[in-house]
Design a protein around this motif. Sequence first.
Motif, PDB file in Angstrom:
ATOM      1  N   ALA A 255       0.826  -1.208   0.000  1.00 15.39           N
ATOM      2  CA  ALA A 255       0.000   0.000   0.000  1.00 15.39           C
ATOM      3  C   ALA A 255       0.862   1.260   0.000  1.00 15.39           C
ATOM      4  O   ALA A 255       0.511   2.260  -0.626  1.00 15.39           O
ATOM      5  CB  ALA A 255      -0.944  -0.015   1.194  1.00 15.39           C
ATOM      6  N   ARG A 256       2.016   1.228   0.685  1.00 16.26           N
ATOM      7  CA  ARG A 256       2.908   2.394   0.711  1.00 16.26           C
ATOM      8  C   ARG A 256       3.433   2.676  -0.696  1.00 16.26           C
ATOM      9  O   ARG A 256       3.487   3.820  -1.129  1.00 16.26           O
ATOM     10  CB  ARG A 256       4.066   2.137   1.679  1.00 16.26           C
ATOM     11  CG  ARG A 256       5.060   3.284   1.713  1.00 16.26           C
ATOM     12  CD  ARG A 256       6.240   2.993   2.621  1.00 16.26           C
ATOM     13  NE  ARG A 256       5.806   3.052   3.995  1.00 16.26           N
ATOM     14  CZ  ARG A 256       6.100   2.106   4.908  1.00 16.26           C
ATOM     15  NH1 ARG A 256       6.810   1.059   4.579  1.00 16.26           N
ATOM     16  NH2 ARG A 256       5.678   2.232   6.144  1.00 16.26           N
TER      17      ARG A 256
ATOM     18  N   ASP B  80      -5.650  -9.646   1.691  1.00 17.30           N
ATOM     19  CA  ASP B  80      -5.367  -9.601   3.127  1.00 17.30           C
ATOM     20  C   ASP B  80      -3.896  -9.727   3.500  1.00 17.30           C
ATOM     21  O   ASP B  80      -3.492  -9.249   4.554  1.00 17.30           O
ATOM     22  CB  ASP B  80      -6.141 -10.708   3.849  1.00 17.30           C
ATOM     23  CG  ASP B  80      -7.634 -10.484   3.802  1.00 17.30           C
ATOM     24  OD1 ASP B  80      -8.062  -9.309   3.779  1.00 17.30           O
ATOM     25  OD2 ASP B  80      -8.373 -11.480   3.781  1.00 17.30           O
TER      26      ASP B  80
ATOM     27  N   ARG C  49       0.648   4.271  -2.716  1.00 17.71           N
ATOM     28  CA  ARG C  49       0.471   5.702  -2.385  1.00 17.71           C
ATOM     29  C   ARG C  49       1.599   6.540  -2.982  1.00 17.71           C
ATOM     30  O   ARG C  49       1.355   7.603  -3.549  1.00 17.71           O
ATOM     31  CB  ARG C  49       0.422   5.895  -0.872  1.00 17.71           C
ATOM     32  CG  ARG C  49      -0.892   5.511  -0.233  1.00 17.71           C
ATOM     33  CD  ARG C  49      -0.981   5.978   1.214  1.00 17.71           C
ATOM     34  NE  ARG C  49       0.099   5.471   2.050  1.00 17.71           N
ATOM     35  CZ  ARG C  49       0.089   4.285   2.654  1.00 17.71           C
ATOM     36  NH1 ARG C  49      -0.941   3.480   2.513  1.00 17.71           N
ATOM     37  NH2 ARG C  49       1.101   3.906   3.408  1.00 17.71           N
TER      38      ARG C  49
ATOM     39  N   THR D  12      -3.081  -5.398   1.968  1.00 22.34           N
ATOM     40  CA  THR D  12      -3.440  -4.266   2.828  1.00 22.34           C
ATOM     41  C   THR D  12      -4.385  -4.741   3.916  1.00 22.34           C
ATOM     42  O   THR D  12      -5.093  -5.735   3.756  1.00 22.34           O
ATOM     43  CB  THR D  12      -4.090  -3.129   2.007  1.00 22.34           C
ATOM     44  OG1 THR D  12      -4.435  -2.058   2.886  1.00 22.34           O
ATOM     45  CG2 THR D  12      -5.322  -3.601   1.264  1.00 22.34           C
ATOM     46  N   HIS D  13      -4.367  -4.019   5.020  1.00 23.25           N
ATOM     47  CA  HIS D  13      -5.278  -4.345   6.124  1.00 23.25           C
ATOM     48  C   HIS D  13      -6.634  -3.679   5.941  1.00 23.25           C
ATOM     49  O   HIS D  13      -7.549  -3.911   6.714  1.00 23.25           O
ATOM     50  CB  HIS D  13      -4.657  -3.944   7.457  1.00 23.25           C
ATOM     51  CG  HIS D  13      -3.386  -4.671   7.749  1.00 23.25           C
ATOM     52  ND1 HIS D  13      -3.340  -6.033   7.983  1.00 23.25           N
ATOM     53  CD2 HIS D  13      -2.107  -4.244   7.811  1.00 23.25           C
ATOM     54  CE1 HIS D  13      -2.095  -6.403   8.189  1.00 23.25           C
ATOM     55  NE2 HIS D  13      -1.323  -5.344   8.085  1.00 23.25           N
ATOM     56  N   GLU D  14      -6.756  -2.839   4.908  1.00 21.22           N
ATOM     57  CA  GLU D  14      -8.024  -2.165   4.617  1.00 21.22           C
ATOM     58  C   GLU D  14      -8.814  -2.997   3.611  1.00 21.22           C
ATOM     59  O   GLU D  14      -8.307  -3.309   2.538  1.00 21.22           O
ATOM     60  CB  GLU D  14      -7.767  -0.790   3.996  1.00 21.22           C
ATOM     61  CG  GLU D  14      -6.945   0.139   4.838  1.00 21.22           C
ATOM     62  CD  GLU D  14      -6.542   1.383   4.057  1.00 21.22           C
ATOM     63  OE1 GLU D  14      -7.251   1.759   3.099  1.00 21.22           O
ATOM     64  OE2 GLU D  14      -5.507   1.961   4.409  1.00 21.22           O
ATOM     65  N   ALA D  15     -10.043  -3.346   3.937  1.00 24.35           N
ATOM     66  CA  ALA D  15     -10.893  -4.070   2.987  1.00 24.35           C
ATOM     67  C   ALA D  15     -11.283  -3.103   1.872  1.00 24.35           C
ATOM     68  O   ALA D  15     -11.860  -2.050   2.133  1.00 24.35           O
ATOM     69  CB  ALA D  15     -12.126  -4.610   3.693  1.00 24.35           C
ATOM     70  N   ARG D  16     -10.942  -3.444   0.641  1.00 24.63           N
ATOM     71  CA  ARG D  16     -11.236  -2.581  -0.504  1.00 24.63           C
ATOM     72  C   ARG D  16     -11.632  -3.440  -1.684  1.00 24.63           C
ATOM     73  O   ARG D  16     -11.127  -4.535  -1.874  1.00 24.63           O
ATOM     74  CB  ARG D  16     -10.008  -1.750  -0.891  1.00 24.63           C
ATOM     75  CG  ARG D  16      -9.581  -0.782   0.194  1.00 24.63           C
ATOM     76  CD  ARG D  16      -8.305  -0.055  -0.166  1.00 24.63           C
ATOM     77  NE  ARG D  16      -8.456   0.794  -1.336  1.00 24.63           N
ATOM     78  CZ  ARG D  16      -7.483   1.546  -1.810  1.00 24.63           C
ATOM     79  NH1 ARG D  16      -6.308   1.563  -1.245  1.00 24.63           N
ATOM     80  NH2 ARG D  16      -7.679   2.292  -2.883  1.00 24.63           N
ATOM     81  N   GLU D  17     -12.522  -2.928  -2.474  1.00 24.16           N
ATOM     82  CA  GLU D  17     -12.914  -3.583  -3.716  1.00 24.16           C
ATOM     83  C   GLU D  17     -11.832  -3.335  -4.765  1.00 24.16           C
ATOM     84  O   GLU D  17     -11.127  -2.330  -4.714  1.00 24.16           O
ATOM     85  CB  GLU D  17     -14.254  -3.007  -4.208  1.00 24.16           C
ATOM     86  CG  GLU D  17     -15.435  -3.355  -3.312  1.00 24.16           C
ATOM     87  CD  GLU D  17     -15.696  -4.853  -3.239  1.00 24.16           C
ATOM     88  OE1 GLU D  17     -15.644  -5.516  -4.290  1.00 24.16           O
ATOM     89  OE2 GLU D  17     -15.910  -5.344  -2.116  1.00 24.16           O
TER      90      GLU D  17
ATOM     91  N   PHE E 121      -7.005  -5.775  -4.036  1.00 20.50           N
ATOM     92  CA  PHE E 121      -6.524  -5.628  -2.664  1.00 20.50           C
ATOM     93  C   PHE E 121      -6.820  -6.915  -1.904  1.00 20.50           C
ATOM     94  O   PHE E 121      -7.938  -7.422  -1.940  1.00 20.50           O
ATOM     95  CB  PHE E 121      -7.195  -4.415  -2.012  1.00 20.50           C
ATOM     96  CG  PHE E 121      -6.916  -3.155  -2.780  1.00 20.50           C
ATOM     97  CD1 PHE E 121      -5.762  -2.419  -2.548  1.00 20.50           C
ATOM     98  CD2 PHE E 121      -7.785  -2.722  -3.774  1.00 20.50           C
ATOM     99  CE1 PHE E 121      -5.481  -1.277  -3.284  1.00 20.50           C
ATOM    100  CE2 PHE E 121      -7.518  -1.573  -4.512  1.00 20.50           C
ATOM    101  CZ  PHE E 121      -6.358  -0.848  -4.263  1.00 20.50           C
TER     102      PHE E 121
END
Length: 183
Positions: free
Chosen positions: A56-57, A98, A60, A80-85, A96
């Motif tokens: 994710a870094r 887990d 970004r 990523t730890h953020e759940a994203r479509e 994305f």
Amino acid sequence: MPQVVLYASMSLDGFATGPDDDLSVLHGWAFGDTTMQMHPQVGNEFLNAGAVIFGARTLRAGDAAWAGEDVFPMPVFVPTHEAREPVIRNGSLFTFVDSAEDALTQAVQAAGDRDVYIMGSPNVAQQLFSAGTVDAVELAITGVLLGSGIKLFDHLAHTPIRLQPTRVIPSRGITHVRYDVQH
């Protein structure tokens, strides 16, 4: 046989990012610095990969550099730890997941008979190295000493990891060094 290849830019003192996640010095070729240039052979190998993994870094940090360009002609998997479509950006599909292991599983499946590239992303690279799943390392070594930032190989679960150099390609501002991981 397809390989899992870590492709990363690195300073001479081992940093994959500068202070505050700054990538501009190490990735001058991507940020328009004409003193650096990715060698065409290395670029073609990357563009022929079947899938890419990065953290994710890196996503970004790359957003500003890539702007509206279609940089990845292959699917990209981002742990990523953020759940994203999944999203499509500039023609590239970003999925994305887990964990780094999930990213690798899906990337290998998507790549078929082509290589999977781990692009930069020290945290993801360290996890996959520690799991013993990296087959080769392609370093774009930049002639700079950063002094601080995030080290590419700072936290490995199992060491030593033996690497066999297979080629060295000098380019403008970068030396590309490829290693096979000795499993």
